[in-house]
Write an enzyme that holds these catalytic residues in place. Structure first.
Site, PDB file in Angstrom:
ATOM      1  N   GLU A   1       0.828  -1.200   0.000  1.00 28.10           N
ATOM      2  CA  GLU A   1       0.000   0.000   0.000  1.00 28.10           C
ATOM      3  C   GLU A   1       0.868   1.258   0.000  1.00 28.10           C
ATOM      4  O   GLU A   1       1.943   1.288   0.590  1.00 28.10           O
ATOM      5  CB  GLU A   1      -0.903   0.006   1.246  1.00 28.10           C
ATOM      6  CG  GLU A   1      -1.946  -1.094   1.197  1.00 28.10           C
ATOM      7  CD  GLU A   1      -2.821  -1.134   2.450  1.00 28.10           C
ATOM      8  OE1 GLU A   1      -4.011  -1.427   2.298  1.00 28.10           O
ATOM      9  OE2 GLU A   1      -2.327  -0.893   3.562  1.00 28.10           O
TER      10      GLU A   1
ATOM     11  N   CYS B   1       3.355   8.652   0.517  1.00 30.37           N
ATOM     12  CA  CYS B   1       3.995   7.818   1.539  1.00 30.37           C
ATOM     13  C   CYS B   1       4.223   6.444   0.924  1.00 30.37           C
ATOM     14  O   CYS B   1       3.263   5.773   0.532  1.00 30.37           O
ATOM     15  CB  CYS B   1       3.032   7.754   2.723  1.00 30.37           C
ATOM     16  SG  CYS B   1       3.573   6.702   4.034  1.00 30.37           S
TER      17      CYS B   1
ATOM     18  N   CYS C   1       6.708  -5.997   7.657  1.00 34.91           N
ATOM     19  CA  CYS C   1       7.908  -5.477   8.327  1.00 34.91           C
ATOM     20  C   CYS C   1       8.399  -6.517   9.330  1.00 34.91           C
ATOM     21  O   CYS C   1       7.598  -7.119  10.040  1.00 34.91           O
ATOM     22  CB  CYS C   1       7.586  -4.172   9.050  1.00 34.91           C
ATOM     23  SG  CYS C   1       9.044  -3.417   9.817  1.00 34.91           S
TER      24      CYS C   1
ATOM     25  N   CYS D   1       7.074  -3.391  16.189  1.00 33.21           N
ATOM     26  CA  CYS D   1       6.698  -2.265  17.044  1.00 33.21           C
ATOM     27  C   CYS D   1       5.248  -2.493  17.475  1.00 33.21           C
ATOM     28  O   CYS D   1       4.393  -2.824  16.645  1.00 33.21           O
ATOM     29  CB  CYS D   1       6.828  -0.953  16.288  1.00 33.21           C
ATOM     30  SG  CYS D   1       8.503  -0.689  15.678  1.00 33.21           S
TER      31      CYS D   1
ATOM     32  N   CYS E   1       2.072  -0.717  15.767  1.00 29.42           N
ATOM     33  CA  CYS E   1       2.028  -0.588  14.298  1.00 29.42           C
ATOM     34  C   CYS E   1       1.373  -1.801  13.626  1.00 29.42           C
ATOM     35  O   CYS E   1       1.763  -2.947  13.865  1.00 29.42           O
ATOM     36  CB  CYS E   1       3.458  -0.411  13.788  1.00 29.42           C
ATOM     37  SG  CYS E   1       3.579  -0.406  12.001  1.00 29.42           S
TER      38      CYS E   1
ATOM     39  N   CYS F   1      -0.746   6.849   9.464  1.00 29.05           N
ATOM     40  CA  CYS F   1       0.525   6.302   9.930  1.00 29.05           C
ATOM     41  C   CYS F   1       0.311   5.019  10.705  1.00 29.05           C
ATOM     42  O   CYS F   1      -0.460   4.987  11.664  1.00 29.05           O
ATOM     43  CB  CYS F   1       1.192   7.260  10.905  1.00 29.05           C
ATOM     44  SG  CYS F   1       2.046   8.577  10.140  1.00 29.05           S
TER      45      CYS F   1
END
Ligand code: SAH
Ligand code: SF4
Length: 353
Positions: free
Chosen positions: A97, A110, A117, A121, A124, A346
């Site tokens: 995305e 972005c 990932c 974290c 996230c 975010c």
């Protein structure tokens, strides 16, 4: 596998790599510049329209090469903010995305650097979806070229490496994509309009400083205390904040830029009085500004453990926190949440498999 998959991928090659490519197939090197111009400046994906290449060469390229790394699957519009979320599919059917965020005087894209990932974290959504693979250079730059094509060629003024993935863990491809954007493209987005955001990989921060690439760097700080940072960002166990600060001082000195600290506000975790004091102390040590990010809900991932317990700091408390920082002469911006109605804010990017 489709025939397209077997074709030689030219998207993502730099000018010098394209020159070399043409030399190896017995063509003049300057065809490299011509093709570069077609694919990156004219956003062309069709060899047959490249009128300044000889017809036989166009046909040969069309037969054996590809200029397309991604298919655009959907575009979601946020009615609230105008933010657009692009869902792309890679040739091996991975989904990624990208998000376009329009603002008054600019429009920021972005982009993602990995499928998922590997870092987890706790706040996230991308981290929660796990890691599939690094994106190729072609796939990184194509997010820009495809969004630019869809939005209008000059529509995007800024690029932030803040989509899915940790850019510095896909270092070589990230670096080459930056090279294409900043040093080779005729209609380049100026380098001070490109920001790479990292959770903090000290040796790679230094390597980026030592490269010829000049872009802005953002460190996802989120806490000045090692133990709290480790709790919400387990990578801090491997690469401590202290090591990252040392690397960032090196980056700032070498590139003569100022660092941005990203700071996602988590209730009771990093919004206390001692956090203000620690931030003030840190910002005295180097040229920095702070981007305060309201915590965007990751409830759509139905997380458990600490991820499920995280809560956003209230609006009033954020304003109060920011005012205290500003009273310490720190430059602080509040990055207003945009696109959370389409899970495009975010840390909300995650694709289900
Ligand atoms: N991997 C890189 C870049 C992608 S994340 C990094 O971590 O810096 C982009 C930014 O969004 C980071 O500052 C990250 O900490 C922040 N972020 C992640 N999840 C978030 C959430 N749920 N709410 C607000 N910000 C978040
Ligand atoms: Fe990865 Fe960045 Fe999300 Fe952390 S915040 S899991 S580093 S994408």
């Amino acid at each position: 596998m489709t025939t397209e998959n077997k074709k030689y991928q030219l998207k993502g090659l730099t000018v010098s790599e394209l020159r070399e490519y043409f030399e190896t197939i017995g063509e003049s090197k300057f065809r490299g510049e011509q093709l570069f111009n077609w694919m990156y400046n004219h956003l062309s994906t069709d060899f047959l329209e490249m009128q300044n290449l000889p017809k036989a060469l166009r046909e040969k390229l069309n037969e054996g090469c590809s200029l397309k790394t991604l298919d655009l699957i959907t575009v979601q519009d946020s009615v609230l903010s105008g933010t657009k979320k692009y869902l792309f599919r890679t040739e091996d059917e991975k989904n990624i995305e990208s998000v376009v965020i329009p603002e008054k005087d600019r429009s920021t894209l972005c982009i993602s650097t990995q499928v998922g990932c590997p870092l987890d974290c706790k706040f996230c959504a991308t981290g929660l979806m796990g890691y599939k693979r690094n994106l190729t250079v072609g796939e990184i730059v194509d997010q820009y070229f495809m969004a630019a094509k869809e939005n209008g060629k000059k529509s995007i003024t800024n690029i932030v490496y803040m989509g899915m993935g940790e850019p510095l863990l896909n270092f070589n491809n990230t670096l080459k994509s930056l090279q294409i954007f900043t040093t080779e493209l005729n209609t380049a987005i100026s380098r001070n309009r490109i920001t790479v955001s990292t959770s903090g990989i000290p040796n790679k921060i230094k390597e980026l400083a030592d490269s010829e690439i000049r872009v802005k760097l953002a460190l996802s700080l989120h806490s000045c205390f090692e133990n709290i940072r480790t709790l919400i960002m387990p990578i801090n166990k491997k690469y401590s904040l202290a090591e990252n600060i040392e690397a960032i001082k090196y980056y700032v000195k070498k590139t003569k830029t100022r660092i941005t600290f990203e700071y996602t506000m988590l209730q009771g975790i990093n919004d206390r009085e001692e956090d203000v004091k620690a931030l003030a102390k840190l910002c005295k040590q180097l040229p920095a500004k702070i981007n305060v990010i309201p915590f965007n809900s990751i409830a759509h991932m139905a997380p458990d453990g600490i991820s499920g317990e995280l809560a956003p700091t209230s609006r009033n408390k954020i304003y109060d926190f920011v005012e205290k920082l500003r009273n310490n002469n720190i430059t602080v911006m509040i990055r207003e949440t945009q696109g959370d109605d389409i899970a495009g804010a975010c840390g909300q990017l995650a694709v289900k498999y």
